[in-house]
Design an enzyme around this catalytic site. Structure first.
Site, PDB file in Angstrom:
ATOM      1  N   CYS A 257     -31.511 -32.383 -35.041  1.00  0.00           N
ATOM      2  CA  CYS A 257     -31.080 -31.472 -33.975  1.00  0.00           C
ATOM      3  C   CYS A 257     -30.168 -30.413 -34.582  1.00  0.00           C
ATOM      4  O   CYS A 257     -29.274 -30.741 -35.363  1.00  0.00           O
ATOM      5  CB  CYS A 257     -30.352 -32.233 -32.867  1.00  0.00           C
ATOM      6  SG  CYS A 257     -29.767 -31.173 -31.515  1.00  0.00           S
TER       7      CYS A 257
ATOM      8  N   CYS B 289     -26.108 -27.537 -32.021  1.00  0.00           N
ATOM      9  CA  CYS B 289     -24.706 -27.205 -32.301  1.00  0.00           C
ATOM     10  C   CYS B 289     -24.634 -26.555 -33.682  1.00  0.00           C
ATOM     11  O   CYS B 289     -24.320 -27.210 -34.685  1.00  0.00           O
ATOM     12  CB  CYS B 289     -23.834 -28.457 -32.232  1.00  0.00           C
ATOM     13  SG  CYS B 289     -23.734 -29.188 -30.589  1.00  0.00           S
TER      14      CYS B 289
ATOM     15  N   CYS C 111     -26.348 -38.236 -28.371  1.00  0.00           N
ATOM     16  CA  CYS C 111     -25.658 -36.953 -28.560  1.00  0.00           C
ATOM     17  C   CYS C 111     -24.170 -37.105 -28.258  1.00  0.00           C
ATOM     18  O   CYS C 111     -23.796 -37.555 -27.171  1.00  0.00           O
ATOM     19  CB  CYS C 111     -26.276 -35.894 -27.648  1.00  0.00           C
ATOM     20  SG  CYS C 111     -25.379 -34.317 -27.646  1.00  0.00           S
TER      21      CYS C 111
ATOM     22  N   PHE D 229     -21.629 -13.197  -7.003  1.00  0.00           N
ATOM     23  CA  PHE D 229     -22.266 -14.214  -7.856  1.00  0.00           C
ATOM     24  C   PHE D 229     -21.401 -15.482  -7.812  1.00  0.00           C
ATOM     25  O   PHE D 229     -21.070 -16.074  -8.844  1.00  0.00           O
ATOM     26  CB  PHE D 229     -22.424 -13.721  -9.299  1.00  0.00           C
ATOM     27  CG  PHE D 229     -23.042 -12.360  -9.449  1.00  0.00           C
ATOM     28  CD1 PHE D 229     -24.422 -12.214  -9.510  1.00  0.00           C
ATOM     29  CD2 PHE D 229     -22.246 -11.225  -9.529  1.00  0.00           C
ATOM     30  CE1 PHE D 229     -24.989 -10.953  -9.649  1.00  0.00           C
ATOM     31  CE2 PHE D 229     -22.802  -9.963  -9.674  1.00  0.00           C
ATOM     32  CZ  PHE D 229     -24.182  -9.822  -9.734  1.00  0.00           C
TER      33      PHE D 229
ATOM     34  N   GLU E 206     -23.790 -15.225  -3.037  1.00  0.00           N
ATOM     35  CA  GLU E 206     -24.605 -15.903  -4.055  1.00  0.00           C
ATOM     36  C   GLU E 206     -26.030 -15.973  -3.525  1.00  0.00           C
ATOM     37  O   GLU E 206     -26.249 -16.267  -2.347  1.00  0.00           O
ATOM     38  CB  GLU E 206     -24.053 -17.300  -4.325  1.00  0.00           C
ATOM     39  CG  GLU E 206     -24.956 -18.223  -5.107  1.00  0.00           C
ATOM     40  CD  GLU E 206     -25.231 -17.718  -6.513  1.00  0.00           C
ATOM     41  OE1 GLU E 206     -26.416 -17.720  -6.908  1.00  0.00           O
ATOM     42  OE2 GLU E 206     -24.269 -17.318  -7.212  1.00  0.00           O
TER      43      GLU E 206
ATOM     44  N   ASN F 165     -18.901 -12.871 -11.327  1.00  0.00           N
ATOM     45  CA  ASN F 165     -19.202 -13.946 -12.279  1.00  0.00           C
ATOM     46  C   ASN F 165     -20.720 -13.999 -12.456  1.00  0.00           C
ATOM     47  O   ASN F 165     -21.378 -14.946 -12.021  1.00  0.00           O
ATOM     48  CB  ASN F 165     -18.656 -15.281 -11.760  1.00  0.00           C
ATOM     49  CG  ASN F 165     -18.928 -16.430 -12.715  1.00  0.00           C
ATOM     50  OD1 ASN F 165     -18.977 -16.239 -13.928  1.00  0.00           O
ATOM     51  ND2 ASN F 165     -19.132 -17.617 -12.176  1.00  0.00           N
TER      52      ASN F 165
ATOM     53  N   CYS G  54     -20.158 -15.256 -19.241  1.00  0.00           N
ATOM     54  CA  CYS G  54     -20.591 -16.161 -20.308  1.00  0.00           C
ATOM     55  C   CYS G  54     -21.291 -15.381 -21.411  1.00  0.00           C
ATOM     56  O   CYS G  54     -21.845 -15.970 -22.337  1.00  0.00           O
ATOM     57  CB  CYS G  54     -21.522 -17.241 -19.746  1.00  0.00           C
ATOM     58  SG  CYS G  54     -23.021 -16.594 -18.974  1.00  0.00           S
TER      59      CYS G  54
END
EC number: 2.1.1.189
Length: 376
Positions: free
Chosen positions: A11, A14, A87, A241, A262, A307, A334
């Site tokens: 994996c 990350c 994980c 949002f 939203e 947002n 984000c």
């Protein structure tokens, strides 16, 4: 963080796992400075970090293998399955759930979906945990309703093994594409929402409503927004949002008029439930497109909080906000790249303060909160 899956080359999700958390924070901070270069920032607040591991409240597992020996994890591009039950991002409380689900799949006859053959029923398992009381929501993503009767019949055994499962659903996703969920959600329990609580604010999680996956850092993000708004002369606020209402519910006071918008009805149902519990009668949540709502209004609030998803709010909404000219804008993002683009479309605003929140350790991603003040 040590990860056997990464060490074995199985994996690579990350990608920054070999760096220390401090190195990661430094790199993310430098990236944010680069993206905001040329935009005056009055105050750079210290970045907020969180736990290195066991912080995720949600697992999204592709189901492969056979009905007798199912495998939960992901598929590489060549179709090779990888078991992700170990994980280290997941809390230890997920382990007994994964262990019980493997024999349950055989009991219910839920044949894992085979991507190459386009056959089988069970595509994904979606597990969410509340940090408030340890309750969990489990969603079976199925190709069709063919196995629903068998699934219902087997559920008493699963619920006896895992009493923490409060909400269980079957989501129907019939399309042969890597799409996590379909439109149809069938509830298999009486309870339809998972109770969560951040900073003494009740929140609710429904199957198709977005919710942050790092509750420790998310709670600090909401608390920071509340602190910032509390220092401003705000009587009327929009929360665009808004999702399940996390920001608006934290920032609202009994005297404040707040409208949350939203597009997802499931999320709005959660926000309304929380507002009712808090007794905030001047909060109004509506399931609408945020841009269409804003551009149709004739009044100007004191503050607009946005947002948006990763794509940002976009030039049409930026242009309208610039024209409407609220005194303050709080931007939670984000994706700092699209946030920086949007802020550049708001020429009459200055960044009063900005803060980075390490919502996604061991990756290049992060959350950022910025307070903009109208300069003219």
């Amino acid at each position: 963080m040590q990860c056997a899956l990464y060490d074995a080359g199985r994996c690579r999700s990350c990608q920054w796992i070999t760096q220390s958390v401090n190195e990661q924070l430094s790199a993310k901070t430098a990236d944010l400075h680069r993206l905001l270069a040329g935009l005056p920032v009055e105050q750079w607040c210290a970045p907020i970090g969180g736990p290195e591991q066991h912080f995720r409240n949600k697992a999204k597992m592709v189901v492969s293998g056979s009905v007798e020996k199912p495998l939960f994890g992901m598929l590489h591009r060549d179709g090779t399955p990888v078991d992700l039950c170990g994980c280290p991002l997941y809390p230890a409380s997920f382990d007994p759930v994964f262990s019980a689900l493997k024999p349950f799949i055989a009991r219910a006859g839920l044949t894992p979906y085979n991507v190459a053959r386009k056959r089988g029923e069970l595509k994904y398992l979606l597990l969410t945990e509340s940090q408030f009381d340890g309750g969990m929501m489990l969603r079976f993503v199925l190709r069709s309703e063919t196995k629903l009767t068998q699934l219902r019949a087997a559920l008493p055994w699963l619920r006896a093994q895992l009493p923490q499962l409060r909400v269980i659903t079957a989501n129907i996703q019939p399309v042969h594409m890597a799409i996590m969920e379909g439109e149809t959600e069938i509830y298999l329990t009486d309870q339809q929402a998972l109770a969560e609580r951040f900073n003494d604010v009740p929140l609710w999680i429904r199957p198709q409503s977005f919710f942050q996956t790092n509750p420790t850092v998310a709670s600090r993000l909401y608390a920071t927004a509340r602190d910032w708004v509390g220092q401003l002369p705000v009587r009327h606020m929009w929360d665009l949002f808004c999702g399940v209402g996390g920001f608006g519910l934290h920032c609202a006071t009994p005297q404040m008029q707040l409208t949350g918008i939203e597009i997802a009805p499931e999320a709005i149902a959660c926000a309304k439930q929380s507002a009712a519990e808090l007794g905030l009668t001047r909060l109004h949540f509506q399931a609408l497109d945020s841009t269409q709502f804003a551009t149709a209004q004739g009044e100007t609030p004191d503050l607009v909080l946005v947002n948006p998803p990763r794509r940002g709010i976009g030039k049409p909404l930026c242009d309208y906000l610039a024209q409407m000219a609220p005194r303050f804008i709080i931007y939670s993002s984000c994706n700092a790249q699209t946030m920086a683009q949007d802020i550049r479309h708001l020429p009459n605003y200055r960044i009063q303060r900005v803060q980075l929140f390490d919502m996604f350790p061991h990756t290049a991603h992060y959350e950022v909160l910025a307070l903009l003040r109208r300069s003219i």
